[in-house]
Design a protein around this motif. Structure first.
Motif, mmCIF file in Angstrom:
data_model
loop_
_atom_site.group_PDB
_atom_site.id
_atom_site.type_symbol
_atom_site.label_atom_id
_atom_site.label_comp_id
_atom_site.label_asym_id
_atom_site.label_seq_id
_atom_site.Cartn_x
_atom_site.Cartn_y
_atom_site.Cartn_z
ATOM 1 N N ALA A 1 0.823 -1.208 0.000
ATOM 2 C CA ALA A 1 0.000 0.000 0.000
ATOM 3 C C ALA A 1 0.856 1.257 0.000
ATOM 4 N N LEU A 2 2.011 1.203 0.645
ATOM 5 C CA LEU A 2 2.926 2.347 0.618
ATOM 6 C C LEU A 2 3.404 2.625 -0.801
ATOM 7 N N GLN A 3 3.663 1.580 -1.556
ATOM 8 C CA GLN A 3 4.158 1.767 -2.920
ATOM 9 C C GLN A 3 3.119 2.416 -3.821
ATOM 10 N N SER A 4 1.867 2.244 -3.540
ATOM 11 C CA SER A 4 0.834 2.884 -4.360
ATOM 12 C C SER A 4 0.407 4.230 -3.798
ATOM 13 N N GLN A 5 0.415 4.347 -2.466
ATOM 14 C CA GLN A 5 -0.037 5.584 -1.842
ATOM 15 C C GLN A 5 1.029 6.674 -1.915
ATOM 16 N N TYR A 6 2.281 6.278 -1.672
ATOM 17 C CA TYR A 6 3.386 7.235 -1.711
ATOM 18 C C TYR A 6 4.290 6.881 -2.892
ATOM 19 N N ASN A 7 3.747 7.042 -4.075
ATOM 20 C CA ASN A 7 4.468 6.587 -5.258
ATOM 21 C C ASN A 7 5.726 7.399 -5.494
ATOM 22 N N ASN A 8 5.721 8.683 -5.119
ATOM 23 C CA ASN A 8 6.881 9.532 -5.348
ATOM 24 C C ASN A 8 7.837 9.575 -4.168
ATOM 25 N N ASN A 9 7.432 9.062 -3.016
ATOM 26 C CA ASN A 9 8.262 9.099 -1.817
ATOM 27 C C ASN A 9 8.883 7.723 -1.612
ATOM 28 N N TRP A 10 9.927 7.438 -2.375
ATOM 29 C CA TRP A 10 10.536 6.118 -2.303
ATOM 30 C C TRP A 10 11.340 5.915 -1.032
ATOM 31 N N THR A 11 11.775 6.965 -0.390
ATOM 32 C CA THR A 11 12.489 6.795 0.878
ATOM 33 C C THR A 11 11.578 6.196 1.941
ATOM 34 N N LEU A 12 10.315 6.600 1.953
ATOM 35 C CA LEU A 12 9.366 6.029 2.906
ATOM 36 C C LEU A 12 9.057 4.576 2.574
ATOM 37 N N VAL A 13 8.955 4.283 1.286
ATOM 38 C CA VAL A 13 8.694 2.905 0.865
ATOM 39 C C VAL A 13 9.856 1.994 1.251
ATOM 40 N N MET A 14 11.085 2.453 1.047
ATOM 41 C CA MET A 14 12.253 1.651 1.398
ATOM 42 C C MET A 14 12.413 1.518 2.912
ATOM 43 N N ALA A 15 11.947 2.510 3.658
ATOM 44 C CA ALA A 15 11.950 2.375 5.112
ATOM 45 C C ALA A 15 11.005 1.256 5.548
ATOM 46 N N GLY A 16 9.842 1.181 4.922
ATOM 47 C CA GLY A 16 8.922 0.089 5.218
ATOM 48 C C GLY A 16 9.487 -1.270 4.832
ATOM 49 N N THR A 17 10.160 -1.342 3.704
ATOM 50 C CA THR A 17 10.780 -2.596 3.278
ATOM 51 C C THR A 17 11.880 -3.018 4.236
ATOM 52 N N THR A 18 12.702 -2.069 4.661
ATOM 53 C CA THR A 18 13.774 -2.375 5.611
ATOM 54 C C THR A 18 13.209 -2.845 6.938
ATOM 55 N N LEU A 19 12.163 -2.187 7.398
ATOM 56 C CA LEU A 19 11.534 -2.593 8.658
ATOM 57 C C LEU A 19 10.923 -3.987 8.541
ATOM 58 N N ALA A 20 10.407 -4.342 7.378
ATOM 59 C CA ALA A 20 9.792 -5.654 7.195
ATOM 60 C C ALA A 20 10.824 -6.782 7.206
ATOM 61 N N MET A 21 12.012 -6.531 6.683
ATOM 62 C CA MET A 21 13.003 -7.606 6.616
ATOM 63 C C MET A 21 13.946 -7.628 7.812
ATOM 64 N N LEU A 22 13.921 -6.622 8.673
ATOM 65 C CA LEU A 22 14.844 -6.566 9.804
ATOM 66 C C LEU A 22 14.672 -7.729 10.783
ATOM 67 N N PRO A 23 13.457 -8.082 11.210
ATOM 68 C CA PRO A 23 13.332 -9.226 12.139
ATOM 69 C C PRO A 23 13.851 -10.535 11.564
ATOM 70 N N LEU A 24 13.676 -10.742 10.269
ATOM 71 C CA LEU A 24 14.153 -11.986 9.659
ATOM 72 C C LEU A 24 15.676 -12.047 9.653
ATOM 73 N N VAL A 25 16.320 -10.925 9.395
ATOM 74 C CA VAL A 25 17.783 -10.887 9.419
ATOM 75 C C VAL A 25 18.307 -11.173 10.826
ATOM 76 N N ILE A 26 17.647 -10.619 11.829
ATOM 77 C CA ILE A 26 18.071 -10.853 13.211
ATOM 78 C C ILE A 26 17.908 -12.327 13.579
ATOM 79 N N LEU A 27 16.812 -12.944 13.164
ATOM 80 C CA LEU A 27 16.603 -14.362 13.437
ATOM 81 C C LEU A 27 17.674 -15.232 12.784
ATOM 82 N N MET A 28 18.010 -14.933 11.547
ATOM 83 C CA MET A 28 19.033 -15.725 10.862
ATOM 84 C C MET A 28 20.392 -15.574 11.527
#
Length: 333
Positions: free
Chosen positions: A289-316
């Motif tokens: 939803a961030l990618q469609s709602q904030y189409n021009n604000n890619w820094t916010l989209v990448m922040a959401g992506t980083t936050l989504a993958m952070l717990p998995l990296v810590i677990l590994m």
């Protein structure tokens, strides 16, 4: 005056050791050695240097092969890690710097405004993170409990139709998830569970064919002598399972825990189909939803992506030793 054993006009007899055959052998050996030594002298090299030249060429070929191998691995590592590194760098880049310098710029300085914006916006990440954690926790507990029980039954218990039932259940692994999305959606809609938390977890909480298959193969490797000894001591089925079988297979269970968490943390299709609105939105749907709602604000989209993958990296990182051990045990078996 002549002796009785000699005749006049004859020479003395030759020694027995100096036979014509021995003379020819010695002459052939000397002739064979002469050209070799002459060729080595004419070439200016000793025969002992030739193996060194062969070893050097072999070493050069090995170094070349290793160099090509490491080059291919380095390119593969860059292609694999590159998107994640790009996501992290963009997440810490300010909106102004991203607009002026482009997506490949290094944050100067690194900022946290993108992560703050995720949690302060009306459609923030607070609810998706909470819903995702709850969903993954319930599915993880359900899958581990039911998968362990089913795998033990298929591995150690004997009942009619055991093998047929097992292979029919494992055959569901061949069915793509896309095929069962529509039937599952109709079932959940008929019982009134659409856009609820139960709709997110019910299709996955009662075990996994992959987990049951993997656990069954490992449970079959438990020594029967240990199980017979515990049965003699009065242990029942559940005691055998929780005090013998599970501890002996802890590495593979930890690996399955990680696989389950990663799979359902990244699950996107089913939550997107069965839920609507922000109430039961999971983190993958929120990122989309961030990618469609904030189409021009890619820094916010990448922040959401980083936050989504952070717990998995810590677990590994935390459980990498258990993963390595489980892979080693599977190789030995």
């Amino acid at each position: 005056m002549t002796t009785p054993h000699s005749t006049p006009g004859t020479s003395e007899p030759r020694p027995a050791s100096a036979s014509p055959t021995a003379d020819r052998s010695l002459a052939g050996a000397s002739n064979a050695l002469a050209p070799a030594s002459g060729a080595a002298a004419a070439d200016g090299r000793s025969p002992a240097r030739r193996p060194r030249r062969l070893t050097g060429s072999l070493l050069a070929r090995r170094l070349l092969g290793h160099g090509v191998t490491y080059l291919v691995l380095a390119v593969a590592a860059v292609l694999t890690i590159g998107p994640f590194l790009f996501s992290v760098l963009t997440a810490f880049t300010s909106t102004r710097q991203f607009a002026q310098e482009g997506p490949l710029s290094i944050p100067a300085p690194a900022v946290l405004e993108n992560f703050i914006g995720l949690f302060t916006s009306p459609d923030g990440f607070v609810t998706p993170v909470v819903v995702t954690v709850q969903m993954v926790a319930v599915i993880l507990v359900g899958q581990m409990v039911f998968s362990v029980l089913a795998a033990y039954a298929f591995a150690q218990l004997r009942f009619p139709g055991r093998d047929l039932l097992f292979w029919v259940y494992i055959a569901t692994l061949m069915v793509p998830q896309v095929v069962v999305v529509v039937p599952l959606y109709l079932m959940m809609s008929e019982v009134g569970l659409r856009n609820t938390f139960w709709a997110l977890i019910l299709p996955f909480v009662l075990g996994s064919p992959y987990a049951i298959f993997l656990l069954r193969e490992n449970f079959r490797g438990v020594p029967s002598e240990l199980m017979d000894a515990m049965r003699i001591d009065g242990a029942g089925t559940l005691r055998l399972l929780w005090h013998l079988v599970v501890p002996l297979n802890r590495p593979i269970i930890v690996t399955l825990v990680l696989i389950t968490v990663v799979t359902h943390w990244n699950n996107f299709m089913w939550p997107m189909v069965i839920t609507s609105g922000p109430e039961w939105r999971v983190i993958t749907v929120a990122t989309s939803a961030l990618q469609s709602q904030y189409n021009n604000n890619w820094t916010l989209v990448m922040a959401g992506t980083t936050l989504a993958m952070l717990p998995l990296v810590i677990l590994m990182i935390v459980f990498q030793k258990q993963i390595t051990r489980s892979v080693g045990d599977a190789t030995l078996r």
